[in-house]
Design a protein around this motif. Sequence first.
Motif, PDB file in Angstrom:
ATOM      1  N   ASN A 199     -12.819 -20.483   8.812  1.00  0.00           N
ATOM      2  CA  ASN A 199     -13.125 -21.268  10.003  1.00  0.00           C
ATOM      3  C   ASN A 199     -12.760 -22.723   9.792  1.00  0.00           C
ATOM      4  O   ASN A 199     -12.750 -23.224   8.671  1.00  0.00           O
ATOM      5  CB  ASN A 199     -14.609 -21.166  10.350  1.00  0.00           C
ATOM      6  CG  ASN A 199     -14.985 -19.785  10.817  1.00  0.00           C
ATOM      7  OD1 ASN A 199     -14.159 -19.042  11.326  1.00  0.00           O
ATOM      8  ND2 ASN A 199     -16.244 -19.437  10.640  1.00  0.00           N
ATOM      9  N   CYS A 200     -12.494 -23.412  10.875  1.00  0.00           N
ATOM     10  CA  CYS A 200     -12.232 -24.845  10.828  1.00  0.00           C
ATOM     11  C   CYS A 200     -13.565 -25.553  10.605  1.00  0.00           C
ATOM     12  O   CYS A 200     -14.521 -25.335  11.344  1.00  0.00           O
ATOM     13  CB  CYS A 200     -11.600 -25.304  12.129  1.00  0.00           C
ATOM     14  SG  CYS A 200     -11.127 -27.040  12.126  1.00  0.00           S
ATOM     15  N   LYS A 233      -5.076 -25.961   2.135  1.00  0.00           N
ATOM     16  CA  LYS A 233      -5.895 -26.542   3.192  1.00  0.00           C
ATOM     17  C   LYS A 233      -4.980 -26.982   4.320  1.00  0.00           C
ATOM     18  O   LYS A 233      -3.941 -27.583   4.079  1.00  0.00           O
ATOM     19  CB  LYS A 233      -6.662 -27.761   2.675  1.00  0.00           C
ATOM     20  CG  LYS A 233      -7.921 -27.437   1.941  1.00  0.00           C
ATOM     21  CD  LYS A 233      -8.698 -28.712   1.661  1.00  0.00           C
ATOM     22  CE  LYS A 233     -10.065 -28.404   1.122  1.00  0.00           C
ATOM     23  NZ  LYS A 233     -10.859 -29.616   0.933  1.00  0.00           N
ATOM     24  N   TYR A 247      -7.261 -17.030   6.784  1.00  0.00           N
ATOM     25  CA  TYR A 247      -7.776 -18.370   7.035  1.00  0.00           C
ATOM     26  C   TYR A 247      -9.259 -18.322   7.358  1.00  0.00           C
ATOM     27  O   TYR A 247      -9.722 -17.424   8.060  1.00  0.00           O
ATOM     28  CB  TYR A 247      -7.023 -19.029   8.189  1.00  0.00           C
ATOM     29  CG  TYR A 247      -5.569 -19.286   7.870  1.00  0.00           C
ATOM     30  CD1 TYR A 247      -5.212 -20.415   7.161  1.00  0.00           C
ATOM     31  CD2 TYR A 247      -4.584 -18.397   8.248  1.00  0.00           C
ATOM     32  CE1 TYR A 247      -3.888 -20.658   6.848  1.00  0.00           C
ATOM     33  CE2 TYR A 247      -3.258 -18.632   7.941  1.00  0.00           C
ATOM     34  CZ  TYR A 247      -2.912 -19.756   7.247  1.00  0.00           C
ATOM     35  OH  TYR A 247      -1.610 -19.992   6.934  1.00  0.00           O
ATOM     36  N   LYS A 259      -4.900 -28.947   8.243  1.00  0.00           N
ATOM     37  CA  LYS A 259      -5.635 -29.764   9.202  1.00  0.00           C
ATOM     38  C   LYS A 259      -5.919 -28.923  10.430  1.00  0.00           C
ATOM     39  O   LYS A 259      -5.116 -28.086  10.837  1.00  0.00           O
ATOM     40  CB  LYS A 259      -4.804 -30.981   9.610  1.00  0.00           C
ATOM     41  CG  LYS A 259      -4.636 -31.998   8.519  1.00  0.00           C
ATOM     42  CD  LYS A 259      -3.838 -33.179   9.021  1.00  0.00           C
ATOM     43  CE  LYS A 259      -3.625 -34.192   7.930  1.00  0.00           C
ATOM     44  NZ  LYS A 259      -2.813 -35.334   8.386  1.00  0.00           N
ATOM     45  N   CYS A 260      -7.084 -29.141  11.033  1.00  0.00           N
ATOM     46  CA  CYS A 260      -7.443 -28.425  12.253  1.00  0.00           C
ATOM     47  C   CYS A 260      -8.377 -29.317  13.070  1.00  0.00           C
ATOM     48  O   CYS A 260      -8.772 -30.390  12.622  1.00  0.00           O
ATOM     49  CB  CYS A 260      -8.106 -27.087  11.939  1.00  0.00           C
ATOM     50  SG  CYS A 260      -9.649 -27.234  11.023  1.00  0.00           S
ATOM     51  N   LYS A 261      -8.726 -28.834  14.257  1.00  0.00           N
ATOM     52  CA  LYS A 261      -9.591 -29.609  15.139  1.00  0.00           C
ATOM     53  C   LYS A 261     -10.574 -28.664  15.816  1.00  0.00           C
ATOM     54  O   LYS A 261     -10.184 -27.643  16.362  1.00  0.00           O
ATOM     55  CB  LYS A 261      -8.732 -30.312  16.178  1.00  0.00           C
ATOM     56  CG  LYS A 261      -9.422 -31.394  16.938  1.00  0.00           C
ATOM     57  CD  LYS A 261      -8.435 -32.130  17.810  1.00  0.00           C
ATOM     58  CE  LYS A 261      -9.062 -33.356  18.408  1.00  0.00           C
ATOM     59  NZ  LYS A 261      -8.122 -34.094  19.235  1.00  0.00           N
ATOM     60  N   VAL A 262     -11.857 -29.014  15.766  1.00  0.00           N
ATOM     61  CA  VAL A 262     -12.886 -28.229  16.442  1.00  0.00           C
ATOM     62  C   VAL A 262     -13.206 -28.945  17.753  1.00  0.00           C
ATOM     63  O   VAL A 262     -13.606 -30.110  17.745  1.00  0.00           O
ATOM     64  CB  VAL A 262     -14.174 -28.124  15.581  1.00  0.00           C
ATOM     65  CG1 VAL A 262     -15.258 -27.391  16.336  1.00  0.00           C
ATOM     66  CG2 VAL A 262     -13.876 -27.426  14.272  1.00  0.00           C
ATOM     67  N   ARG A 314      -9.169 -26.360   7.401  1.00  0.00           N
ATOM     68  CA  ARG A 314      -9.301 -24.911   7.352  1.00  0.00           C
ATOM     69  C   ARG A 314      -8.660 -24.458   6.049  1.00  0.00           C
ATOM     70  O   ARG A 314      -7.551 -24.844   5.735  1.00  0.00           O
ATOM     71  CB  ARG A 314      -8.561 -24.324   8.543  1.00  0.00           C
ATOM     72  CG  ARG A 314      -8.458 -22.850   8.574  1.00  0.00           C
ATOM     73  CD  ARG A 314      -7.499 -22.394   9.683  1.00  0.00           C
ATOM     74  NE  ARG A 314      -7.677 -23.053  10.955  1.00  0.00           N
ATOM     75  CZ  ARG A 314      -8.588 -22.731  11.861  1.00  0.00           C
ATOM     76  NH1 ARG A 314      -9.434 -21.762  11.623  1.00  0.00           N
ATOM     77  NH2 ARG A 314      -8.662 -23.375  13.003  1.00  0.00           N
ATOM     78  N   ASP A 329     -12.695 -20.454  17.007  1.00  0.00           N
ATOM     79  CA  ASP A 329     -11.436 -19.723  16.882  1.00  0.00           C
ATOM     80  C   ASP A 329     -11.382 -18.482  17.754  1.00  0.00           C
ATOM     81  O   ASP A 329     -10.383 -17.783  17.783  1.00  0.00           O
ATOM     82  CB  ASP A 329     -11.204 -19.319  15.424  1.00  0.00           C
ATOM     83  CG  ASP A 329     -10.970 -20.536  14.542  1.00  0.00           C
ATOM     84  OD1 ASP A 329     -10.485 -21.554  15.064  1.00  0.00           O
ATOM     85  OD2 ASP A 329     -11.267 -20.466  13.341  1.00  0.00           O
TER      86      ASP A 329
END
Length: 164
Positions: A64-65, A87, A62, A89-92, A77, A103
Amino acid sequence: MLLLGFSAVESLDRMRAVLLLLVVVTLVAIESVAGGKNKKEKSPPLAQGSEELGSDCSEWRYGNCVPSNGDCGAGFREGSCDQQTKKMKCKVPCNWKKEFGADCKYRFSSWGECDTSSGSRIRTGTLKRALYDAECQQTISVSKPCPGKTKTKPKGKKKKGKGN
């Protein structure tokens, strides 16, 4: 008799109207309950390609977001394995430090003493965990400026009420 017959027809029409209204209300209630269940179910992560293809691969890598807007918030990501990509979904988090990424999670020591020559304080962090097999440094150092002169509030008489 005519008056009595008219009254019976009128009451039948009223009963039909009430029954029709009851059916409509029941249908609306069923529709809203059924519609609510679909919204509560969580969807699997977004993937390009077949779900079956993703199950064959065991070593996903994977990236980086990447936030959709700005430096933080919701984003995506990308993951890859062999010839497959997907792909997720992610959250920074908005309080992340760009130097070592969102991360990499570190456990930090207390802030050191102020170095008067550089005018900054330093603390070190050791790697606690790396999300999604991110490449993280084992130890990092962060600095911040030393606090300036502390401002003291003027000490005056305290007012205890409007009338004093």
